[in-house]
Scaffold this motif. Structure first.
Motif, PDB file in Angstrom:
ATOM      1  N   VAL A  46       0.692  -1.074  -0.217  1.00 59.64           N
ATOM      2  CA  VAL A  46      -0.119  -0.100  -0.334  1.00 59.64           C
ATOM      3  C   VAL A  46       0.737   1.357   0.210  1.00 59.64           C
ATOM      4  CG1 VAL A  46      -1.541   1.538   1.169  1.00 59.64           C
ATOM      5  CG2 VAL A  46      -1.840  -1.288   0.875  1.00 59.64           C
ATOM      6  N   SER A  47       1.837   1.133   0.353  1.00 61.55           N
ATOM      7  CA  SER A  47       2.945   2.569   1.243  1.00 61.55           C
ATOM      8  C   SER A  47       3.771   2.110   1.387  1.00 61.55           C
ATOM      9  CB  SER A  47       2.200   3.764   1.712  1.00 61.55           C
ATOM     10  OG  SER A  47       2.832   5.291   2.438  1.00 61.55           O
ATOM     11  N   CYS A  48       5.083   2.820   1.068  1.00 65.22           N
ATOM     12  CA  CYS A  48       6.411   2.619   2.636  1.00 65.22           C
ATOM     13  C   CYS A  48       6.991   3.391   2.653  1.00 65.22           C
ATOM     14  CB  CYS A  48       7.600   1.495   2.107  1.00 65.22           C
ATOM     15  SG  CYS A  48       7.638   2.333   0.264  1.00 65.22           S
ATOM     16  N   ILE A  49       7.687   4.097   3.107  1.00 68.77           N
ATOM     17  CA  ILE A  49       8.279   5.377   3.665  1.00 68.77           C
ATOM     18  C   ILE A  49      10.266   4.730   4.351  1.00 68.77           C
ATOM     19  CG2 ILE A  49       8.200   5.536   6.199  1.00 68.77           C
ATOM     20  CD1 ILE A  49       7.563   8.836   5.729  1.00 68.77           C
ATOM     21  N   ASN A  50      11.096   5.624   3.831  1.00 70.88           N
ATOM     22  CA  ASN A  50      12.748   5.302   4.108  1.00 70.88           C
ATOM     23  C   ASN A  50      13.300   5.544   4.812  1.00 70.88           C
ATOM     24  OD1 ASN A  50      13.141   7.273   2.835  1.00 70.88           O
ATOM     25  ND2 ASN A  50      14.658   7.071   1.837  1.00 70.88           N
ATOM     26  N   SER A  51      14.598   5.006   5.499  1.00 67.76           N
ATOM     27  CA  SER A  51      14.429   5.693   7.004  1.00 67.76           C
ATOM     28  C   SER A  51      15.586   7.397   6.246  1.00 67.76           C
ATOM     29  CB  SER A  51      15.594   5.051   7.168  1.00 67.76           C
ATOM     30  OG  SER A  51      16.420   5.149   7.942  1.00 67.76           O
ATOM     31  N   ARG A  52      15.902   7.662   5.379  1.00 69.90           N
ATOM     32  CA  ARG A  52      17.421   8.453   4.808  1.00 69.90           C
ATOM     33  C   ARG A  52      16.412  10.058   4.957  1.00 69.90           C
ATOM     34  NH1 ARG A  52      19.368  10.825   0.924  1.00 69.90           N
ATOM     35  NH2 ARG A  52      18.348   9.927  -1.011  1.00 69.90           N
ATOM     36  N   ASP A  53      15.796   9.499   3.952  1.00 64.31           N
ATOM     37  CA  ASP A  53      15.086  10.854   4.127  1.00 64.31           C
ATOM     38  C   ASP A  53      13.505  11.272   4.153  1.00 64.31           C
ATOM     39  OD1 ASP A  53      15.621  11.306   0.090  1.00 64.31           O
ATOM     40  OD2 ASP A  53      14.569  10.000   0.768  1.00 64.31           O
ATOM     41  N   GLY A  54      12.741   9.985   4.091  1.00 66.16           N
ATOM     42  CA  GLY A  54      11.426   9.888   4.073  1.00 66.16           C
ATOM     43  C   GLY A  54      10.855  10.068   2.933  1.00 66.16           C
ATOM     44  N   SER A  55      11.684   9.536   2.426  1.00 65.44           N
ATOM     45  CA  SER A  55      10.715   9.164   0.839  1.00 65.44           C
ATOM     46  C   SER A  55       9.545   8.447   0.730  1.00 65.44           C
ATOM     47  CB  SER A  55      11.739   9.046  -0.468  1.00 65.44           C
ATOM     48  OG  SER A  55      12.481   9.690  -0.844  1.00 65.44           O
ATOM     49  N   THR A  56       8.875   8.357  -0.193  1.00 58.76           N
ATOM     50  CA  THR A  56       7.687   7.651   0.496  1.00 58.76           C
ATOM     51  C   THR A  56       7.148   6.985  -0.592  1.00 58.76           C
ATOM     52  OG1 THR A  56       5.806   9.406  -0.519  1.00 58.76           O
ATOM     53  CG2 THR A  56       6.400   8.512   1.844  1.00 58.76           C
ATOM     54  N   TYR A  57       6.530   6.198  -0.842  1.00 58.55           N
ATOM     55  CA  TYR A  57       5.716   5.070  -1.852  1.00 58.55           C
ATOM     56  C   TYR A  57       4.185   5.098  -1.945  1.00 58.55           C
ATOM     57  CZ  TYR A  57       3.897   0.821  -4.508  1.00 58.55           C
ATOM     58  OH  TYR A  57       3.433   0.209  -4.642  1.00 58.55           O
TER      59      TYR A  57
END
Length: 123
Positions: A46-57
């Motif tokens: 459904v969605s995700c968020i990375n750790s480095r810069d908060g980029s999302t999908y």
């Protein structure tokens, strides 16, 4: 050992909102994803968020309605779900992937999973 615990699911009418929380201790350098599985269907990202810069999908069907965010101080990732539809009904899971600078909706990339929380959208 990472532990992920979801909360915030429930019953809501179409057009309503819910906010899911994922308590995710020890995941500062992990991507966090949200997945869902409806009865008789495969699990989907459904969605995700990375750790480095908060980029999302975001998966196409939830774009503009769902928002993922993370509060590292509280070790918590949120999924704000607005304008909910009956087809959003599913068990929602959060998961952690050992990825620092990107995230994806592919479940095979995630090593740790929560127990899931039920979301039911119905009048």
């Amino acid at each position: 050992q990472l532990q992920l615990v979801e909360s915030g699911g429930g019953l809501v009418q179409p057009g309503g909102s819910l906010r899911l929380s994922c308590a995710a201790s020890g995941t500062d350098y992990y991507a966090i994803g949200w997945f869902r599985q409806a009865p008789g269907k495969e699990r989907e990202g459904v969605s995700c968020i990375n750790s480095r810069d908060g980029s999302t999908y975001y998966e196409d069907s939830v774009k503009g309605r769902f928002t993922v965010s993370r509060d590292n101080a509280k070790n918590t990732v949120y999924l704000q779900m607005n304008s909910l539809r009956p087809e959003d009904t599913a068990v929602y899971y959060c998961a952690a992937a050992p990825r620092y600078d990107y995230c994806s909706g592919n479940s095979y990339e995630y090593d740790y999973w929560g127990q899931g929380t039920q979301v039911t959208v119905s009048s």
